[in-house]
Design an enzyme around this catalytic site. Structure first.
Site, PDB file in Angstrom:
ATOM      1  N   HIS A 110       0.855  -1.190   0.000  1.00 57.61           N
ATOM      2  CA  HIS A 110       0.000   0.000   0.000  1.00 57.61           C
ATOM      3  C   HIS A 110       0.887   1.235   0.000  1.00 57.61           C
ATOM      4  CE1 HIS A 110      -3.555  -2.410   0.969  1.00 57.61           C
ATOM      5  NE2 HIS A 110      -2.788  -3.049   1.832  1.00 57.61           N
ATOM      6  N   ARG A 186      19.882  -6.401  13.407  1.00 60.11           N
ATOM      7  CA  ARG A 186      21.223  -5.833  13.603  1.00 60.11           C
ATOM      8  C   ARG A 186      22.247  -6.954  13.563  1.00 60.11           C
ATOM      9  NH1 ARG A 186      19.325  -1.599  12.346  1.00 60.11           N
ATOM     10  NH2 ARG A 186      18.661   0.052  13.745  1.00 60.11           N
ATOM     11  N   LYS A 189      27.290 -10.661  14.987  1.00 61.09           N
ATOM     12  CA  LYS A 189      28.654 -11.132  14.771  1.00 61.09           C
ATOM     13  C   LYS A 189      28.852 -11.494  13.320  1.00 61.09           C
ATOM     14  CE  LYS A 189      27.304 -15.449  17.047  1.00 61.09           C
ATOM     15  NZ  LYS A 189      27.621 -16.492  18.013  1.00 61.09           N
TER      16      LYS A 189
END
Ligand SMILES: CC(C)(COP(=O)(O)OP(=O)(O)OC[C@H]1O[C@@H](n2cnc3c(N)ncnc32)[C@H](O)[C@@H]1OP(=O)(O)O)[C@@H](O)C(=O)NCCC(=O)NCCS
Length: 192
Positions: A110, A186, A189
């Site tokens: 949308h 995020r 490692k």
């Protein structure tokens, strides 16, 4: 036998697939006329509840929604109850595994802007949709492992060898061999 019948349907829908396509259950695959949907060799697509013991909530859904859309699935890719929905382009590299119930969406479905969103809800115009719905290509590299119930959003680029944790919501560019978890996704490692 049924699987062969299904493969015939894929051909009628102009979906190109390579050798040894294995289907467990029946994926829902829709290819818009003019769009480009290609599946490589040795691809496994799981679409029934227990075809992956993580438990699949739905069949695999693979959709090109516009005539310009592209979906390219590489060789030796596994897909489990995932949705791969393209208005622009989604590329999935060789040997990449897509975990149960993952969503890979190169667009927002949308418009963001209220007036445009309401307009599209009331008057369906495919050409207008193309301009108004935010869409950006997704590139998933080779040898990636995408965890179950993760969501990969428009514009995401995952370098080769990336791992996406279960339940992650991923948006942005990530270097190769990154392990990405959480919401927002995020890097925790790098794989050596
Ligand atoms: C991402 C993953 C591969 C990381 O495994 P790992 O390298 O062994 O990492 P660890 O278990 O040591 O966890 C490292 C840190 O990340 C966190 N973490 C791990 N996975 C996470 C996830 N999916 N979401 C949020 N945080 C996560 C851990 O809590 C830990 O945090 P801490 O350092 O603060 O204690 C793994 O946790 C995962 O999500 N696997 C996917 C499973 C899956 O979906 N399989 C497919 C089924 S179809």
């Amino acid at each position: 036998m049924i699987s062969n019948f299904y493969k015939l349907i894929l051909k009628i829908l102009r979906i190109r697939y390579g050798n040894k396509l294995t289907l467990h259950g029946f994926p829902l695959i829709f290819n818009k006329r003019g769009a480009n949907l290609t599946i490589g060799d040795n691809v496994i697509i799981n679409s029934s509840f227990l075809s992956n013991l993580v438990g699949l909530y739905s069949r695999t859904i693979i959709v090109t929604r516009t005539p310009q859309a592209v979906i390219k699935v590489g060789n030796n890719v596994g897909i489990s109850g995932a949705t791969i929905y393209s208005r622009k382009a989604i590329y999935i590299g060789d040997n990449t595994l897509i975990g149960g119930n993952c969503k890979i969406l190169d667009n927002d479905f949308h418009p963001i802007e209220i007036e445009a969103r309401n307009k599209l809800m009331t008057s369906y115009q495919v050409t207008e949709e193309d301009d108004l719905i935010p869409s950006k290509e997704i590139h998933i590299g080779k040898n990636c492992f995408i965890g179950c119930n993760s969501i990969i959003l428009k514009g995401t680029v995952l370098g080769d060898g990336c791992v996406v944790g279960a339940g992650a919501v991923v948006s942005g560019h990530f270097e190769e061999n990154s392990i990405i978890v959480g919401n927002p996704g995020r890097v925790i490692k790098k794989i050596k």
